[in-house]
Design a protein around this motif. Structure first.
Motif, PDB file in Angstrom:
ATOM      1  N   ILE A  30       0.837  -1.203   0.000  1.00 55.32           N
ATOM      2  CA  ILE A  30       0.000   0.000   0.000  1.00 55.32           C
ATOM      3  C   ILE A  30       0.866   1.246   0.000  1.00 55.32           C
ATOM      4  CG2 ILE A  30      -1.614   1.360   1.401  1.00 55.32           C
ATOM      5  CD1 ILE A  30      -2.916  -1.327   2.225  1.00 55.32           C
ATOM      6  N   ALA A  31       1.929   1.254   0.789  1.00 55.89           N
ATOM      7  CA  ALA A  31       2.829   2.409   0.833  1.00 55.89           C
ATOM      8  C   ALA A  31       3.438   2.665  -0.549  1.00 55.89           C
ATOM      9  CB  ALA A  31       3.921   2.193   1.872  1.00 55.89           C
ATOM     10  N   GLY A  32       3.802   1.610  -1.221  1.00 50.10           N
ATOM     11  CA  GLY A  32       4.349   1.751  -2.571  1.00 50.10           C
ATOM     12  C   GLY A  32       3.316   2.304  -3.546  1.00 50.10           C
ATOM     13  N   LEU A  33       2.091   1.828  -3.439  1.00 56.18           N
ATOM     14  CA  LEU A  33       1.020   2.327  -4.304  1.00 56.18           C
ATOM     15  C   LEU A  33       0.726   3.799  -4.020  1.00 56.18           C
ATOM     16  CD1 LEU A  33      -1.457  -0.691  -4.198  1.00 56.18           C
ATOM     17  CD2 LEU A  33      -0.003  -0.007  -6.101  1.00 56.18           C
ATOM     18  N   GLU A  34       0.714   4.163  -2.736  1.00 50.00           N
ATOM     19  CA  GLU A  34       0.466   5.560  -2.372  1.00 50.00           C
ATOM     20  C   GLU A  34       1.590   6.465  -2.880  1.00 50.00           C
ATOM     21  OE1 GLU A  34      -0.166   5.165   1.834  1.00 50.00           O
ATOM     22  OE2 GLU A  34      -2.336   4.960   1.582  1.00 50.00           O
ATOM     23  N   ALA A  35       2.823   5.980  -2.854  1.00 48.56           N
ATOM     24  CA  ALA A  35       3.943   6.749  -3.391  1.00 48.56           C
ATOM     25  C   ALA A  35       3.783   6.938  -4.900  1.00 48.56           C
ATOM     26  CB  ALA A  35       5.268   6.050  -3.071  1.00 48.56           C
ATOM     27  N   GLU A  36       3.320   5.913  -5.583  1.00 50.43           N
ATOM     28  CA  GLU A  36       3.108   6.007  -7.029  1.00 50.43           C
ATOM     29  C   GLU A  36       1.960   6.965  -7.349  1.00 50.43           C
ATOM     30  OE1 GLU A  36       4.027   5.107 -11.034  1.00 50.43           O
ATOM     31  OE2 GLU A  36       5.121   5.009  -9.158  1.00 50.43           O
ATOM     32  N   ILE A  37       0.914   6.944  -6.524  1.00 54.08           N
ATOM     33  CA  ILE A  37      -0.200   7.879  -6.696  1.00 54.08           C
ATOM     34  C   ILE A  37       0.286   9.311  -6.511  1.00 54.08           C
ATOM     35  CG2 ILE A  37      -2.364   8.691  -5.643  1.00 54.08           C
ATOM     36  CD1 ILE A  37      -2.986   5.683  -5.098  1.00 54.08           C
ATOM     37  N   ALA A  38       1.106   9.541  -5.497  1.00 58.65           N
ATOM     38  CA  ALA A  38       1.651  10.885  -5.259  1.00 58.65           C
ATOM     39  C   ALA A  38       2.512  11.329  -6.438  1.00 58.65           C
ATOM     40  CB  ALA A  38       2.465  10.901  -3.968  1.00 58.65           C
ATOM     41  N   ARG A  39       3.279  10.419  -7.003  1.00 61.63           N
ATOM     42  CA  ARG A  39       4.116  10.737  -8.160  1.00 61.63           C
ATOM     43  C   ARG A  39       3.252  11.091  -9.370  1.00 61.63           C
ATOM     44  NH1 ARG A  39       7.402   8.300 -12.290  1.00 61.63           N
ATOM     45  NH2 ARG A  39       6.170   6.400 -12.268  1.00 61.63           N
ATOM     46  N   ALA A  40       2.168  10.346  -9.565  1.00 64.49           N
ATOM     47  CA  ALA A  40       1.256  10.626 -10.683  1.00 64.49           C
ATOM     48  C   ALA A  40       0.562  11.972 -10.483  1.00 64.49           C
ATOM     49  CB  ALA A  40       0.226   9.506 -10.815  1.00 64.49           C
ATOM     50  N   ARG A  41       0.168  12.272  -9.253  1.00 63.55           N
ATOM     51  CA  ARG A  41      -0.476  13.567  -8.971  1.00 63.55           C
ATOM     52  C   ARG A  41       0.491  14.723  -9.202  1.00 63.55           C
ATOM     53  NH1 ARG A  41      -4.008  11.435  -3.943  1.00 63.55           N
ATOM     54  NH2 ARG A  41      -5.822  10.844  -5.177  1.00 63.55           N
ATOM     55  N   ALA A  42       1.748  14.535  -8.851  1.00 67.69           N
ATOM     56  CA  ALA A  42       2.752  15.575  -9.097  1.00 67.69           C
ATOM     57  C   ALA A  42       2.952  15.783 -10.594  1.00 67.69           C
ATOM     58  CB  ALA A  42       4.073  15.205  -8.424  1.00 67.69           C
ATOM     59  N   ALA A  43       2.938  14.707 -11.364  1.00 66.68           N
ATOM     60  CA  ALA A  43       3.086  14.819 -12.813  1.00 66.68           C
ATOM     61  C   ALA A  43       1.891  15.549 -13.408  1.00 66.68           C
ATOM     62  CB  ALA A  43       3.232  13.431 -13.439  1.00 66.68           C
ATOM     63  N   ILE A  44       0.692  15.267 -12.910  1.00 64.34           N
ATOM     64  CA  ILE A  44      -0.510  15.956 -13.377  1.00 64.34           C
ATOM     65  C   ILE A  44      -0.409  17.443 -13.070  1.00 64.34           C
ATOM     66  CG2 ILE A  44      -2.981  16.263 -12.937  1.00 64.34           C
ATOM     67  CD1 ILE A  44      -3.112  13.177 -12.571  1.00 64.34           C
ATOM     68  N   ALA A  45       0.000  17.791 -11.856  1.00 65.97           N
ATOM     69  CA  ALA A  45       0.123  19.194 -11.468  1.00 65.97           C
ATOM     70  C   ALA A  45       1.144  19.915 -12.343  1.00 65.97           C
ATOM     71  CB  ALA A  45       0.513  19.297  -9.991  1.00 65.97           C
ATOM     72  N   SER A  46       2.246  19.251 -12.637  1.00 70.12           N
ATOM     73  CA  SER A  46       3.272  19.847 -13.486  1.00 70.12           C
ATOM     74  C   SER A  46       2.742  20.092 -14.896  1.00 70.12           C
ATOM     75  CB  SER A  46       4.495  18.933 -13.535  1.00 70.12           C
ATOM     76  OG  SER A  46       5.433  19.395 -14.463  1.00 70.12           O
ATOM     77  N   LYS A  47       2.050  19.117 -15.451  1.00 66.58           N
ATOM     78  CA  LYS A  47       1.504  19.253 -16.803  1.00 66.58           C
ATOM     79  C   LYS A  47       0.426  20.333 -16.851  1.00 66.58           C
ATOM     80  CE  LYS A  47       2.592  14.577 -18.193  1.00 66.58           C
ATOM     81  NZ  LYS A  47       3.196  14.604 -19.500  1.00 66.58           N
ATOM     82  N   GLU A  48      -0.398  20.418 -15.808  1.00 69.77           N
ATOM     83  CA  GLU A  48      -1.422  21.455 -15.766  1.00 69.77           C
ATOM     84  C   GLU A  48      -0.781  22.837 -15.669  1.00 69.77           C
ATOM     85  OE1 GLU A  48      -3.914  20.165 -12.528  1.00 69.77           O
ATOM     86  OE2 GLU A  48      -5.276  19.102 -13.892  1.00 69.77           O
ATOM     87  N   ALA A  49       0.295  22.956 -14.897  1.00 71.51           N
ATOM     88  CA  ALA A  49       0.990  24.237 -14.771  1.00 71.51           C
ATOM     89  C   ALA A  49       1.595  24.646 -16.112  1.00 71.51           C
ATOM     90  CB  ALA A  49       2.071  24.153 -13.697  1.00 71.51           C
ATOM     91  N   GLN A  50       2.178  23.698 -16.828  1.00 68.23           N
ATOM     92  CA  GLN A  50       2.738  23.989 -18.148  1.00 68.23           C
ATOM     93  C   GLN A  50       1.643  24.422 -19.122  1.00 68.23           C
ATOM     94  OE1 GLN A  50       4.803  20.444 -19.330  1.00 68.23           O
ATOM     95  NE2 GLN A  50       6.505  20.789 -17.931  1.00 68.23           N
TER      96      GLN A  50
END
Length: 62
Positions: A30-50
């Motif tokens: 679960i911790a690994g999945l949550e880390a991957e979710i956080a990474r995906a959310r950060a990528a989404i935020a970066s793409k939205e900012a761009q």
């Protein structure tokens, strides 16, 4: 015909068998999945900012 029709379809990943895992292993999983979710959310935020920056740059002056 669309070019996407020629591309192979992506198969959904098989679900992991959780029956063989203990409680500690499940918590680590679960911790690994949550880390991957956080990474995906950060990528989404970066793409939205761009995207927002590009839209602001190319926005027609009023």
């Amino acid at each position: 015909m669309d070019i996407d029709d020629l591309e192979p379809r992506k198969a959904k990943p098989a679900l992991k068998d959780l029956t063989a895992l203990g409680v500690a292993e499940l918590k680590d999983y679960i911790a690994g999945l949550e880390a991957e979710i956080a990474r995906a959310r950060a990528a989404i935020a970066s793409k939205e900012a761009q995207k927002n920056a590009a839209e602001a740059f190319f926005k027609k002056p009023s």
